[in-house]
Design an enzyme around this catalytic site. Structure first.
Site, mmCIF file in Angstrom:
data_model
loop_
_atom_site.group_PDB
_atom_site.id
_atom_site.type_symbol
_atom_site.label_atom_id
_atom_site.label_comp_id
_atom_site.label_asym_id
_atom_site.label_seq_id
_atom_site.Cartn_x
_atom_site.Cartn_y
_atom_site.Cartn_z
ATOM 1 N N THR A 28 0.849 -1.203 0.000
ATOM 2 C CA THR A 28 0.000 0.000 0.000
ATOM 3 C C THR A 28 0.879 1.245 0.000
ATOM 4 O O THR A 28 1.967 1.232 0.575
ATOM 5 C CB THR A 28 -0.885 -0.009 1.272
ATOM 6 N N GLY A 29 0.381 2.303 -0.642
ATOM 7 C CA GLY A 29 1.080 3.584 -0.586
ATOM 8 C C GLY A 29 1.352 4.146 -1.965
ATOM 9 O O GLY A 29 1.010 3.532 -2.986
ATOM 10 N N ASP A 81 6.197 -4.131 -1.664
ATOM 11 C CA ASP A 81 5.612 -3.069 -0.846
ATOM 12 C C ASP A 81 6.639 -1.955 -0.638
ATOM 13 O O ASP A 81 7.837 -2.144 -0.877
ATOM 14 C CB ASP A 81 5.168 -3.644 0.507
ATOM 15 N N ALA A 83 7.978 1.313 2.159
ATOM 16 C CA ALA A 83 8.293 1.414 3.592
ATOM 17 C C ALA A 83 8.495 2.881 3.935
ATOM 18 O O ALA A 83 8.701 3.721 3.052
ATOM 19 C CB ALA A 83 9.553 0.623 3.925
ATOM 20 N N ASP A 84 8.428 3.169 5.226
ATOM 21 C CA ASP A 84 8.677 4.537 5.687
ATOM 22 C C ASP A 84 10.127 4.750 6.081
ATOM 23 O O ASP A 84 10.647 5.860 5.974
ATOM 24 C CB ASP A 84 7.747 4.851 6.863
ATOM 25 N N LYS A 94 6.988 0.513 8.881
ATOM 26 C CA LYS A 94 5.900 0.627 7.918
ATOM 27 C C LYS A 94 4.624 1.028 8.657
ATOM 28 O O LYS A 94 4.542 0.944 9.865
ATOM 29 C CB LYS A 94 5.673 -0.705 7.199
ATOM 30 N N GLY A 95 3.631 1.452 7.881
ATOM 31 C CA GLY A 95 2.344 1.778 8.489
ATOM 32 C C GLY A 95 1.969 3.238 8.372
ATOM 33 O O GLY A 95 0.934 3.666 8.891
ATOM 34 N N GLY A 97 0.743 4.505 5.972
ATOM 35 C CA GLY A 97 -0.561 4.488 5.296
ATOM 36 C C GLY A 97 -1.609 3.686 6.056
ATOM 37 O O GLY A 97 -2.681 3.402 5.525
ATOM 38 N N GLU A 103 -0.347 -5.730 5.735
ATOM 39 C CA GLU A 103 0.989 -5.801 5.112
ATOM 40 C C GLU A 103 1.851 -6.845 5.822
ATOM 41 O O GLU A 103 2.574 -7.611 5.186
ATOM 42 C CB GLU A 103 1.661 -4.427 5.174
#
Ligand code: 5RP
Length: 217
Positions: A28-29, A81, A83-84, A94-95, A97, A103
């Site tokens: 996601t993102g 995916d 990542a932050d 992550k997270g 979003g 995820e």
């Protein structure tokens, strides 16, 4: 190069990991949105996808890409995916979003986790980006108090955000995560915590840093 362009280049590179007949796990993102758009070009070659969020499902279906249930597919060969944050051992935060729980489920189910980042997300130690934690609504304050006691960090409720699972998100500020495996384990054990946005026990297998050319770690 803009951050968006770096994300797009990482996403394009990730297409090389997609093999004929695969069911592809999709994160996601905004970076993954580029990946979904690229995947649309080869959608006839894959057997379908498993999606980590309503947002990604909508984009996948908009391209006519089939979205399957993880319960029906079994384990997946590939998960892609964003990542932050990413440390030198491919451990992630992550997270951002709010899709961290699904995820994490797909990452666990996948043989190979390919993570796409732009260079700004590479850090020596995780924690500059606030650590997202998904919590059951009634446990919000309890979990926040336990976070303070366990980490010394500052929990901030992401007000107004409800996850796809009907839960809340707490972002933990002011952390310097020197042992991400231990912190992931400790925080995951607090009753009311659904999942912790640390991907350390199950890190990425491959990291693609967007650029010209993209770097594969
Ligand atoms: C969503 C995530 C995303 O992968 C993360 O927030 C990165 O997002 P973006 O690609 O938009 O920078 O973990 O829960």
């Amino acid at each position: 190069m803009s951050q968006n362009e770096a994300k797009r280049l990482a996403a394009e590179k990730a297409i090389e990991y997609v093999e004929d007949g695969m069911v592809v796990g999709v994160g996601t993102g905004s970076t993954v949105a580029f990946f979904i758009d690229a995947l649309a070009r080869i959608k006839h070659r894959i057997a379908g996808t498993v999606s980590s969020s309503e947002q990604s499902t909508e984009r996948l279906r908009g391209h006519g890409i089939e979205v399957l249930e993880l319960n029906d597919t079994g384990d997946l060969a590939l998960y892609v995916d964003g990542a932050d944050e990413c440390d030198p051992n491919k451990r992630l935060i992550k997270g951002g979003g709010a899709a961290l729980t699904r995820e994490k489920i797909i990452a666990e189910a996948s043989d190979r986790f390919v993570c796409l980042i732009d260079p700004s997300k590479q850090v020596p130690v995780l924690g500059r980006f606030p650590l997202p934690i998904e919590v059951i609504p009634m446990a919000r304050s309890l979990v926040a108090r336990r976070i303070v006691a366990l980490t010394g960090g500052q929990p901030v409720w992401r007000d107004g955000v409800v996850t796809d699972n009907g839960n809340l998100v707490i972002d933990v500020h002011n952390l310097s995560i020197t042992d991400p495996v231990a912190l992931e384990r400790e925080l995951s054990q607090v009753p009311g915590v659904v999942s912790v946005g640390l991907f350390a026990r199950r890190p990425a297998d491959v990291v693609i840093v967007g650029g010209e050319p993209p770097r594969v770690l």
